[in-house]
Scaffold this motif. Structure first.
Motif, mmCIF file in Angstrom:
data_model
loop_
_atom_site.group_PDB
_atom_site.id
_atom_site.type_symbol
_atom_site.label_atom_id
_atom_site.label_comp_id
_atom_site.label_asym_id
_atom_site.label_seq_id
_atom_site.Cartn_x
_atom_site.Cartn_y
_atom_site.Cartn_z
ATOM 1 N N VAL A 1 0.854 -1.186 0.000
ATOM 2 C CA VAL A 1 0.000 0.000 0.000
ATOM 3 C C VAL A 1 0.891 1.238 0.000
ATOM 4 O O VAL A 1 1.670 1.455 0.943
ATOM 5 C CB VAL A 1 -0.935 0.019 1.221
ATOM 6 N N VAL A 2 0.784 2.050 -1.058
ATOM 7 C CA VAL A 2 1.536 3.297 -1.168
ATOM 8 C C VAL A 2 0.553 4.444 -0.930
ATOM 9 O O VAL A 2 -0.079 4.957 -1.857
ATOM 10 C CB VAL A 2 2.207 3.427 -2.544
ATOM 11 N N GLY A 3 0.399 4.854 0.320
ATOM 12 C CA GLY A 3 -0.561 5.901 0.647
ATOM 13 C C GLY A 3 -1.982 5.450 0.379
ATOM 14 O O GLY A 3 -2.324 4.272 0.466
ATOM 15 N N ASP A 4 -2.830 6.433 0.026
ATOM 16 C CA ASP A 4 -4.233 6.151 -0.266
ATOM 17 C C ASP A 4 -4.526 6.128 -1.756
ATOM 18 O O ASP A 4 -5.689 6.078 -2.153
ATOM 19 C CB ASP A 4 -5.126 7.214 0.395
ATOM 20 N N TRP A 5 -3.503 6.147 -2.570
ATOM 21 C CA TRP A 5 -3.765 6.326 -4.003
ATOM 22 C C TRP A 5 -3.129 5.255 -4.883
ATOM 23 O O TRP A 5 -3.366 5.229 -6.079
ATOM 24 C CB TRP A 5 -3.274 7.700 -4.447
ATOM 25 N N LEU A 6 -2.319 4.357 -4.331
ATOM 26 C CA LEU A 6 -1.692 3.334 -5.167
ATOM 27 C C LEU A 6 -1.495 2.069 -4.354
ATOM 28 O O LEU A 6 -0.993 2.116 -3.231
ATOM 29 C CB LEU A 6 -0.351 3.823 -5.711
ATOM 30 N N ARG A 7 -1.913 0.934 -4.920
ATOM 31 C CA ARG A 7 -1.756 -0.376 -4.282
ATOM 32 C C ARG A 7 -1.171 -1.335 -5.299
ATOM 33 O O ARG A 7 -1.627 -1.410 -6.436
ATOM 34 C CB ARG A 7 -3.103 -0.889 -3.764
ATOM 35 N N LEU A 8 -0.137 -2.072 -4.866
ATOM 36 C CA LEU A 8 0.563 -3.006 -5.737
ATOM 37 C C LEU A 8 0.381 -4.418 -5.200
ATOM 38 O O LEU A 8 0.541 -4.666 -3.999
ATOM 39 C CB LEU A 8 2.061 -2.666 -5.814
ATOM 40 N N GLY A 9 0.049 -5.350 -6.094
ATOM 41 C CA GLY A 9 -0.109 -6.753 -5.723
ATOM 42 C C GLY A 9 1.154 -7.531 -6.024
ATOM 43 O O GLY A 9 1.671 -7.503 -7.146
ATOM 44 N N ALA A 10 1.669 -8.232 -5.000
ATOM 45 C CA ALA A 10 2.892 -9.020 -5.180
ATOM 46 C C ALA A 10 2.618 -10.376 -5.803
ATOM 47 O O ALA A 10 3.547 -11.074 -6.195
ATOM 48 C CB ALA A 10 3.602 -9.199 -3.837
ATOM 49 N N VAL A 11 1.356 -10.754 -5.904
ATOM 50 C CA VAL A 11 0.976 -12.048 -6.473
ATOM 51 C C VAL A 11 0.216 -11.788 -7.766
ATOM 52 O O VAL A 11 -0.713 -10.981 -7.794
ATOM 53 C CB VAL A 11 0.108 -12.851 -5.489
ATOM 54 N N LYS A 12 0.611 -12.472 -8.831
ATOM 55 C CA LYS A 12 -0.007 -12.271 -10.142
ATOM 56 C C LYS A 12 -0.574 -13.578 -10.675
ATOM 57 O O LYS A 12 -0.114 -14.668 -10.323
ATOM 58 C CB LYS A 12 1.024 -11.718 -11.130
ATOM 59 N N ASP A 13 -1.575 -13.435 -11.541
ATOM 60 C CA ASP A 13 -2.138 -14.608 -12.191
ATOM 61 C C ASP A 13 -1.342 -14.929 -13.453
ATOM 62 O O ASP A 13 -0.294 -14.330 -13.731
ATOM 63 C CB ASP A 13 -3.611 -14.384 -12.514
ATOM 64 N N THR A 14 -1.827 -15.885 -14.228
ATOM 65 C CA THR A 14 -1.099 -16.320 -15.430
ATOM 66 C C THR A 14 -1.023 -15.230 -16.488
ATOM 67 O O THR A 14 -0.135 -15.247 -17.340
ATOM 68 C CB THR A 14 -1.786 -17.562 -16.025
ATOM 69 N N GLU A 15 -1.933 -14.238 -16.431
ATOM 70 C CA GLU A 15 -1.919 -13.152 -17.403
ATOM 71 C C GLU A 15 -1.134 -11.938 -16.929
ATOM 72 O O GLU A 15 -1.089 -10.912 -17.608
ATOM 73 C CB GLU A 15 -3.361 -12.729 -17.720
ATOM 74 N N GLY A 16 -0.516 -12.034 -15.763
ATOM 75 C CA GLY A 16 0.291 -10.937 -15.258
ATOM 76 C C GLY A 16 -0.469 -9.895 -14.482
ATOM 77 O O GLY A 16 0.099 -8.855 -14.134
#
Length: 678
Positions: free
Chosen positions: A295-310
């Motif tokens: 969680v980068v503040g209230d405006w950006l969220r990054l997922g460390a787990v991806k599906d087969t399509e990225g």
């Protein structure tokens, strides 16, 4: 007379009123006082002039009504002269006081006028007019009506002034709210534009993780806890009902289904059938679900787990989907190991048991020997369907331990597939031990005998037991599996927005340190016990029993029994010499300890748990592209050494007893374990 004191009272009243309220009451009140003072003084002057004329007339007449002389009013010292002088003094003082009050009011009014708007001035002028008219009317009416009318006029003027001020405040609020809303919209637009720029730059880069949508609040997927607990309860009820049916058949409740002599009991057959009925949903149901979000503040969220399509998505896998995913991600080694333990081993067990029972009563001795080999092989490999369960348990602790809100959110839970497959593993292991192999011919049975060098055996087993305890303690406390974030994966070196964001994650959010995790048996066991108590997840009970009971307690118990057997071999040999016709182990003899050691060796699962860690490490290659690195810790090698010492001790004791590993039935465990440690 009233015409004399009323103007004075009016002046004194309004002077006191003005001094009480002061300049802060506003320009309208001050002007009102000025107007009132002027009107009152003018009226008083006119009245005093009339009184003076009357006094002059009265003073020019004698008591008999006759006119006096021209100088009769001067210096006569009479009442008229005194009254005239008092009137002149009063009028002079009143004029001076009124002039001073008017001047002060005008000065304050001029200072106040500079600080008000045109709109308020217009309102105040109307208020002044109303007050002036009201004062004049009140002066004519006098008494109570004057006071009431004056109070009403003052209240009206106050309300008018208040309304005008509130109108100005409301207008200001509207202007401020409009300005704030405009600024907020502009700021929100700038943030959204910046966020879109960063997301596009991140997607076009080779950096790990994937950006989540702003409205994507998914933590992990799979079934809710209530449904998982319901399924776990249903599994327990199904197993109890199956065992009850087998017990009833063995007691003759259904004579046509009673098993013939030499065959496994109906309870054992029901247990085997129940375990394999649970295998199919265990393979196709969701076994495990986890997710990691930065969680980068209230405006950006990054997922460390991806599906087969990225795309960023929670990892929710069943056993079959996990095998398929590993082969798709070119991780054939990990896929083959899971395929071996989860599917091939269970299928081999059921085929071997079927053939063993089919050949059991054959007249061909070779087929009988094959039957014995099949059943003994099932005894040996039965527990090797369980590595996946230990892998899921350790991964569960790994991902839950990573949770560090609000910067790092990590979730995970064991689902219905775990409940089904864990029940299959435990039930099939015990059910297979309940199937006894066909007995050997009398000339093939080797009686237990004292191996040469008993003293050396006792010393060796004692030393191996000490080494086992040391290695087990180090392995349980130390990390057996570690995870780190690949720092090189975040080194873009292009100076773009994505590179700046990557540096912010690494340097400012300390993401490398936050995503560093070590898994040990001790911390995992404590966490499982805590989750059993506080989360209400039934799967945590199964996980705790598997990890603590089968992977730690049973190996320790096995080593204690082996140590006891090493010191009992003398008594075993003595008992055999005295009663050579006695070949079957008895609960009260040293034979029972040998049988218990054999059974414990077949159900102790520390070796299986170590293989489960190895499977996780083999499968972790598919997460390397996400920047997640997994490697073994020193605790894993210490546990492996402990298992080497346990295996060595077991085979040394069994060889010393010259006893075939498979000739001891599982029933010895039920009869003898209670007396082994006494």
């Amino acid at each position: 007379p009233a015409c004399c004191w009323w103007p004075r009272f009016s002046i004194i009243f309004w002077v006191c009123f003005t001094l009480w309220h002061g300049p802060s009451e506003g320009f309208s009140t001050q002007v009102a006082v000025s107007v009132a003072s002027r009107g009152a003084l003018q009226l008083e002057a006119e009245q005093m002039d009339g009184m003076e004329q009357q006094w002059s007339i009265d003073a020019s007449l004698t008591p008999a009504g006759e006119p006096r002389g021209d100088n009769s009013l001067e210096n006569n010292g009479g009442p008229a002269d005194k009254v005239a002088k008092r009137g002149e003094n009063t009028i002079g003082n009143a004029h001076d006081a009124a002039n001073k009050q008017i001047k002060d009011a005008e000065d304050r009014g001029k200072a106040s006028v500079k600080s008000v708007t045109d709109r308020v001035n217009d309102v105040n002028k109307k208020i002044v007019t109303n007050i002036s008219d009201g004062l004049k009317k009140g002066a004519n009416d006098a008494g109570g009506p004057f006071a009431n009318q004056t109070r009403k006029i003052i209240d009206d003027s106050s309300n008018s002034a208040k309304n005008s001020v509130e109108g100005g405040v409301n207008s200001s609020k509207v202007m401020v709210d409009t300005a704030i809303e405009g600024g907020s919209n502009a700021s929100s637009g700038a943030v959204n534009k910046s966020r879109e720029t960063l997301i596009d730059a991140w997607k076009n880069s080779t950096l790990p993780f994937a950006a989540l949508d702003q409205d994507d609040n998914a933590k992990d997927e799979g079934n809710p806890k209530a449904f998982i607990n319901f399924v776990a309860g249903g599994i327990v009820a199904f197993v109890v009902a199956s065992l009850g049916l087998g017990y009833a058949i063995d007691k003759g409740a259904i004579p046509s289904l009673v098993m013939p002599k030499g065959r496994p009991s109906a309870m054992t057959i029901c247990l085997v059938a129940t375990s394999y009925a649970l295998l199919v949903p265990g393979l196709i149901s969701v076994s495990f679900s986890f997710n990691i979000i930065v969680v980068v503040g209230d405006w950006l969220r990054l997922g460390a787990v991806k599906d087969t399509e990225g795309n960023a998505s929670p990892c929710t896998e069943s056993t079959l989907s996990l095998i398929h995913g590993l082969f798709v991600h070119n991780n054939a080694m990990g896929g083959c190991f899971i395929l071996l333990y989860a599917i091939i081993v269970p299928l081999f067990k059921v085929v071997a048991l079927t053939l063993g029972e089919y050949w059991r009563c054959s007249e061909d001795e070779a087929l009988v020997n094959r039957s014995r080999s099949c059943i003994l092989t099932v005894h040996f490999i039965s527990k090797w369907a369980c590595p996946d369960m230990f892998a899921y348990i350790l991964l569960l602790y790994l991902f839950r331990d990573l949770n560090q809100p609000p910067v790092l959110e990590s979730f995970g839970h064991l689902d219905t597939g775990f409940a089904f497959f864990a029940a299959f593993c435990v039930l099939s292991t015990f059910a297979s031990l309940g199937i006894r192999p066909p007995p050997k011919q009398p000339d093939e049975v080797a009686a237990p005998s004292l191996a040469p060098g008993t003293l050396s055996l006792q010393t060796a087993i004692s030393g191996l037991t000490c080494m086992f305890w040391i290695c087990l303690a180090v392995g349980v406390v130390g990390p057996c599996m570690c995870m780190r974030l690949d720092e090189e994966a975040f080194d873009q070196k292009d100076g773009g927005p994505a590179d700046e964001l990557a540096k912010y994650l690494v340097n400012d959010l300390n993401l490398i340190e936050r995503m560093s995790a070590d898994v040990s048996f001790l911390r995992c066991s404590i966490a499982l016990a805590r989750w059993v108590i506080f989360t209400g997840e039934v799967n945590m009970i199964s996980a705790f029993v598997l990890l603590v009971g089968f992977a730690v307690v049973l190996p320790v118990w096995h080593m204690m029994v082996l140590l006891k057997v090493a010191y009992q071999l003398d008594s075993v040999e003595t008992a055999k010499a005295e009663k050579p016709e006695k070949r079957d182990p008895q609960p009260d003899s040293g034979y029972a300890a040998i049988g218990s050691a054999t059974v414990l060796h077949q159900i102790a699962m520390l070796d299986v748990c170590i293989m489960g860690v190895a499977v996780v490490l083999l499968c972790s290659g598919s997460y390397r592209e996400n920047g997640l690195l997994m490697f073994p810790g020193y605790g894993l090698f210490s546990l492996l050494a402990a298992e080497v010492f346990r295996y060595a001790s077991h085979y040394m004791v069994m060889r010393a007893a010259q006893r075939s590993l498979g000739d001891l039935p599982a029933g010895v465990l039920l009869r003898g374990l209670s007396s082994d440690l006494s």
